[in-house]
Design a protein around this motif. Structure first.
Motif, PDB file in Angstrom:
ATOM      1  N   THR A 190       0.828  -1.201   0.000  1.00 39.89           N
ATOM      2  CA  THR A 190       0.000   0.000   0.000  1.00 39.89           C
ATOM      3  C   THR A 190       0.865   1.255   0.000  1.00 39.89           C
ATOM      4  O   THR A 190       0.636   2.190  -0.781  1.00 39.89           O
ATOM      5  N   ALA A 191       1.868   1.283   0.867  1.00 36.32           N
ATOM      6  CA  ALA A 191       2.753   2.446   0.944  1.00 36.32           C
ATOM      7  C   ALA A 191       3.520   2.657  -0.359  1.00 36.32           C
ATOM      8  O   ALA A 191       3.817   3.795  -0.744  1.00 36.32           O
ATOM      9  N   TYR A 192       3.814   1.585  -1.041  1.00 36.83           N
ATOM     10  CA  TYR A 192       4.564   1.648  -2.303  1.00 36.83           C
ATOM     11  C   TYR A 192       3.771   2.363  -3.395  1.00 36.83           C
ATOM     12  O   TYR A 192       4.339   3.142  -4.176  1.00 36.83           O
ATOM     13  N   SER A 193       2.447   2.144  -3.431  1.00 38.24           N
ATOM     14  CA  SER A 193       1.647   2.602  -4.571  1.00 38.24           C
ATOM     15  C   SER A 193       0.737   3.785  -4.301  1.00 38.24           C
ATOM     16  O   SER A 193       0.569   4.651  -5.167  1.00 38.24           O
ATOM     17  N   VAL A 194       0.108   3.832  -3.127  1.00 40.13           N
ATOM     18  CA  VAL A 194      -0.946   4.827  -2.874  1.00 40.13           C
ATOM     19  C   VAL A 194      -0.385   6.245  -2.931  1.00 40.13           C
ATOM     20  O   VAL A 194       0.626   6.561  -2.294  1.00 40.13           O
ATOM     21  N   ASN A 195      -1.065   7.094  -3.685  1.00 39.16           N
ATOM     22  CA  ASN A 195      -0.591   8.453  -3.913  1.00 39.16           C
ATOM     23  C   ASN A 195      -1.223   9.434  -2.927  1.00 39.16           C
ATOM     24  O   ASN A 195      -2.140  10.193  -3.268  1.00 39.16           O
ATOM     25  N   ILE A 196      -0.752   9.389  -1.697  1.00 35.70           N
ATOM     26  CA  ILE A 196      -1.171  10.348  -0.676  1.00 35.70           C
ATOM     27  C   ILE A 196       0.094  10.855   0.019  1.00 35.70           C
ATOM     28  O   ILE A 196       1.160  10.243  -0.107  1.00 35.70           O
ATOM     29  N   PRO A 197       0.005  11.972   0.721  1.00 34.49           N
ATOM     30  CA  PRO A 197       1.201  12.519   1.384  1.00 34.49           C
ATOM     31  C   PRO A 197       1.912  11.481   2.261  1.00 34.49           C
ATOM     32  O   PRO A 197       1.278  10.685   2.943  1.00 34.49           O
TER      33      PRO A 197
END
Length: 378
Positions: free
Chosen positions: A203-210
């Motif tokens: 999730t951390a690798y892909s999700v585009n959030i700050p």
């Protein structure tokens, strides 16, 4: 005689109307007959051609009714759906995950009686749960990379439009639910932690959030893949068999340590090499991969040298085995793989995206073979 000559002279000066009239009528008659004959042949040819065309059209219509090229028909919908899901799941990663689980599971086998139905059930549970988590991770990455994939990988279902965003979200959500659900039902703590860590890092690798979308940063992206592929997979799935299935103490023998070490090399190489053919899209969308920062050629040869170092280490580890059969297989096997890698690298055209992509899949094949050799390291 004179009268006869006189008559001939008179006739010579006048046209012989009767003779020429008969001759002209006969010529016209022949022309008319020839024209009628030609018209008759034309009619016959036209009718025959019309019949042939009609037959061909009827045959084409008949063939269409049999072949039915409509991709939405029931005859084609299932194969098309399977093909789209096959590409969406990124099968080379699925195969790698399954092989890694089987390989490290065999490291927990100490005697022939360990190969019981309980062992195979435990392996199957791990594979199925990891399969769904794998779909979640690669699917989530595609959801956030649609625009990039339109440049780098236009054949993927979301990038090509075969899947809508809604379809992608449904598949990804169900996959995560199925993975955690199965892990919870099985009740294995190592298995559940493997799924949970994979979920967090994927999730951390892909999700585009700050603070997230770690794939933007080359070093952090490489660490994500390294932790999941090299550490979590080796340690957690080994412990799943060792402690949960067999109920033994958590000890880490030489083959497990070796597996973690050599797969660490492969994980770093895969994390770097996968961006070499994607340099165009990554540049456009600001992904600071090693390839964007260092260049394709330099990253390519760094990857080759890292794998060659890994094979040298593997040969040294294999040579230290107390078992002759293990020494022969592991030393010879890794030597052959190292030579194949070097030969293939020297002949690869670094200006061709197709050649680079093909070499990337070759690295995955070496990755698969490594998992076949790992259980033989003793």
């Amino acid at each position: 005689m004179e009268e006869t000559l006189s008559m001939l002279k008179m006739n010579a000066g006048k046209p012989d109307l009767g003779y020429h009239h008969v001759s002209l009528s006969a010529s016209k008659h022949k022309q008319i007959i020839q024209t009628q004959h030609n018209i008759g042949r034309f009619k016959e040819s036209f009718i025959l051609s019309h019949k042939l065309n009609t037959t061909r059209v009827a045959s084409a219509i008949s063939d269409q009714s049999v072949v039915d090229p409509d991709p939405t028909s029931p005859q084609h919908s299932l194969p098309n759906a399977l093909n789209a899901f096959y590409r969406f799941s990124r099968p080379h990663t699925v195969i790698g995950t399954a092989l890694s689980i089987v390989s490290v599971s065999f490291l927990a086998v100490q005697k022939l009686s360990d190969l019981s139905p309980l062992f195979f059930i435990g392996v199957l549970e791990a594979i199925v749960a990891a399969f769904f988590m794998n779909i979640y991770i690669v699917g989530l990455n595609q959801l956030y990379d649609i625009d990039i994939d339109k440049v780098n990988k236009p054949y993927l279902p979301l990038a090509s439009g075969e899947y809508s965003v809604k379809t992608g979200i449904i598949i990804v959500s169900l996959s995560a639910f199925m993975s955690f659900g199965l892990g919870w039902i099985v009740g294995s703590v190592p298995l559940f932690w493997a799924l949970f860590i994979g979920f967090l890092l994927g999730t951390a690798y892909s999700v585009n959030i700050p603070m997230l979308r770690w794939k933007r940063f080359a070093f952090v992206a490489a660490m994500c893949i390294l932790v999941v592929r090299a550490i979590v997979v080796q340690i957690a799935f080994y412990l799943h068999i060792q402690t949960f299935v067999y109920g033994r103490l958590a000890v880490f023998p030489k083959p497990v340590i070796f597996a973690t070490g050599i797969i660490s090399f492969f994980s770093v190489v895969i994390s770097m090499f996968k961006d070499i053919p994607d340099i165009v899209g990554d540049k456009i969308f600001g992904i600071q991969s090693f390839t964007v920062r260092l260049g394709q050629k330099r990253v390519f040869w760094i990857c080759i040298l890292l794998l060659e170092v890994a094979y040298v280490v593997a040969i040294l580890v294999g040579a230290s085995s107390p078992f002759l059969w293990s020494r022969c297989i592991t030393v010879l096997g890794h030597a052959i793989l190292g030579l194949l890698l070097w030969g293939r690298a020297k002949s690869t055209d670094l200006e061709s995206k197709t050649a680079i992509t093909s070499f990337y899949m070759f690295i995955w094949q070496l990755f698969y073979v490594e998992y076949l050799l790992i259980p033989l390291v003793r």
